[in-house]
Design an enzyme around this catalytic site. Structure first.
Site, PDB file in Angstrom:
ATOM      1  N   ASP A 158     -16.849   8.330  -0.449  1.00 52.02           N
ATOM      2  CA  ASP A 158     -15.533   8.178   0.179  1.00 52.02           C
ATOM      3  C   ASP A 158     -15.193   9.532   0.790  1.00 52.02           C
ATOM      4  OD1 ASP A 158     -12.962   7.316   0.868  1.00 52.02           O
ATOM      5  OD2 ASP A 158     -12.232   7.122  -1.198  1.00 52.02           O
ATOM      6  N   HIS A 192      -7.659   0.746  -6.082  1.00 49.57           N
ATOM      7  CA  HIS A 192      -7.849   0.002  -4.824  1.00 49.57           C
ATOM      8  C   HIS A 192      -8.656  -1.264  -5.160  1.00 49.57           C
ATOM      9  CE1 HIS A 192      -7.817  -0.873  -0.701  1.00 49.57           C
ATOM     10  NE2 HIS A 192      -8.686  -0.013  -0.222  1.00 49.57           N
ATOM     11  N   ARG A 215       0.862  -1.190   0.000  1.00 48.63           N
ATOM     12  CA  ARG A 215       0.000   0.000   0.000  1.00 48.63           C
ATOM     13  C   ARG A 215       0.890   1.230   0.000  1.00 48.63           C
ATOM     14  NH1 ARG A 215      -4.962   1.890   3.823  1.00 48.63           N
ATOM     15  NH2 ARG A 215      -5.950   0.440   2.393  1.00 48.63           N
ATOM     16  N   ARG A 236     -13.927  -7.475   3.023  1.00 50.91           N
ATOM     17  CA  ARG A 236     -12.516  -7.261   2.655  1.00 50.91           C
ATOM     18  C   ARG A 236     -11.711  -8.519   2.956  1.00 50.91           C
ATOM     19  NH1 ARG A 236     -10.206  -2.517   2.422  1.00 50.91           N
ATOM     20  NH2 ARG A 236      -8.731  -3.705   1.192  1.00 50.91           N
ATOM     21  N   GLN A 285     -10.615  -3.624  -2.644  1.00 55.01           N
ATOM     22  CA  GLN A 285     -11.844  -3.018  -2.104  1.00 55.01           C
ATOM     23  C   GLN A 285     -13.019  -3.289  -3.047  1.00 55.01           C
ATOM     24  OE1 GLN A 285     -12.223  -0.963   0.906  1.00 55.01           O
ATOM     25  NE2 GLN A 285     -14.363  -1.364   0.433  1.00 55.01           N
TER      26      GLN A 285
HETATM   27  N1  NVA Z   1      -9.655   7.398  -0.988  1.00 64.70           N
HETATM   28  C1  NVA Z   1      -9.248   6.921   0.304  1.00 64.70           C
HETATM   29  C2  NVA Z   1      -9.553   5.469   0.441  1.00 64.70           C
HETATM   30  C3  NVA Z   1      -9.209   4.880   1.776  1.00 64.70           C
HETATM   31  C4  NVA Z   1      -9.509   3.396   1.858  1.00 64.70           C
HETATM   32  C5  NVA Z   1      -7.767   7.207   0.509  1.00 64.70           C
HETATM   33  O1  NVA Z   1      -6.983   6.942  -0.406  1.00 64.70           O
HETATM   34  O2  NVA Z   1      -7.397   7.703   1.565  1.00 64.70           O
HETATM   35  N1   CP Z   2     -11.071   0.577   3.107  1.00 69.24           N
HETATM   36  C1   CP Z   2      -9.765   0.484   3.462  1.00 69.24           C
HETATM   37  O1   CP Z   2      -8.877   0.226   2.651  1.00 69.24           O
HETATM   38  O2   CP Z   2      -9.535   0.674   4.794  1.00 69.24           O
HETATM   39  P1   CP Z   2      -8.110   0.797   5.511  1.00 69.24           P
HETATM   40  O3   CP Z   2      -7.505   2.111   5.057  1.00 69.24           O
HETATM   41  O4   CP Z   2      -8.425   0.791   6.981  1.00 69.24           O
HETATM   42  O5   CP Z   2      -7.250  -0.354   5.088  1.00 69.24           O
END
Ligand code: NVA
Ligand code: CP
Length: 328
Positions: free
Chosen positions: A230, A134, A107, A316, A137
């Protein structure tokens, strides 16, 4: 027969419709198996490393629990506790990790990093979120939709509300294109998807019959099966909050918006984490120190009967398990 052994999971763009279908079916099977308490250790003896350049609750825990459920071992590394990036190049790090591990989760920021990890490590790499995608997800979200909406995916209309230029919106564009779904990006013009991303998704859609739309007209949300949103400033974009509040306040998801779908059965989805109230320090600080209301959804919607956000979160784990079982 579908065989995904040895494949990386970097973006849904790399997967055929039937392969995504296979991963969703496998997820459902693995979820049922866990519910029954059955354990047959499909990842017995495997080693998986989890690299995180950004914080996480769901993704990290999903990988850890999924791996352990099936007999695999995990190592968690963040950027402060490894040499990666600072004292050692990505290429060398990938080559070393490929000698130790059967799979690598990453990540972080750039999509190129997951691509390079896959290129140099020689083992399957799993994208746990980048600035432009992502994909794990989306698998969880598709499984959740199938559990709550009594229609095949290619009959489902999903409206993604708010910052339609972020990783979740892009991941949905690719996912909907692949599965022949009806996707509506509903947000301010300033935050519409990049035309190159739309072009890419539309090319896929031509083959699957998916409908992909971008709009700031609330009329277009009529008939939605899913309202999805989001946070307004993704990880790494926190300095843009004030600007985003200005642009996105008219797109906060509230009961009026759900009503505008004219679908009493509409479900509300969110990848989480969420600022639906002022309980988090970020939401509280924004309000008290900058007079900014960063709630992307009202608490009323978040806690309503329409909301399936915690089913989504659970899924997830089952879907990430399916990705590891299928590729390792
Ligand atoms: N768009 C958000 C998704 C988090 C799971 C981010 O990148 O912070
Ligand atoms: N939705 C998601 O990816 O959550 P986290 O940032 O907690 O991993």
């Amino acid at each position: 027969p579908i065989n995904l052994k040895g494949r990386s999971f970097l973006t849904l763009k790399d997967f055929a419709t039937e392969e995504i279908r296979y991963l969703l079916d496998l997820s459902r099977d693995l979820k049922a198996k866990k519910r029954k308490g059955l354990k047959d250790k499909l990842l017995d003896g495997k080693n998986i490393v989890l690299l995180f350049e950004k914080t996480s609750t769901r993704t990290r825990c999903a990988f850890e629990v999924a791996a352990l459920d099936e007999g695999a071992h995990v190592t968690y590394l963040d950027m402060n506790s490894s040499q990666m990036g600072k004292k050692e190049s990505l290429e060398d790090t990938a080559k070393v990790l490929g000698r130790f591990y059967d799979g690598i989760e990453y990540r972080g920021f750039e999509q190129k990093v997951v691509e390079d990890l896959a290129k140099y490590s020689g083992v399957p790499v799993f994208n746990g979120l980048t600035d432009v995608d992502h994909p794990t997800q989306i698998l969880a979200d598709m499984l959740t939709i199938e559990e709550h909406v009594a229609k095949p995916l290619d009959k489902v209309k999903i409206v993604f509300v708010g910052d339609t230029r972020n990783n979740m919106s892009y991941a949905w564009l690719y996912g909907c294109a692949k599965m022949g779904m009806h996707f509506v990006a509903y947000g301010p013009k300033e935050l519409w998807p990049d035309s190159s991303v739309l072009d890419e998704a539309n090319k896929i859609a031509e083959k699957t019959g998916a409908i992909l739309e971008v709009t700031d007209d609330i009329e277009k949300i009529k008939g939605a099966d899913v309202i999805y949103t989001d946070i307004w400033a993704s990880m790494g974009e926190e300095d843009k909050l004030a600007d985003r509040v200005k642009l996105l306040t008219p797109f906060r998801v509230d009961m009026e918006m759900l009503k505008a779908t004219q679908n009493p059965e509409v479900i509300f989805m969110h990848c989480l984490p969420s600022f639906h109230d002022f309980e988090t320090t970020m939401a509280k600080n924004a309000k008290e120190k900058m007079n900014l209301d960063i709630r992307e959804v009202t608490d009323e919607v978040f806690r309503s009967k329409h909301s399936v956000v915690f089913d989504e979160a659970e899924n997830r784990m089952h879907t990430i398990k399916a990705v590891m079982v299928a590729t390792l």
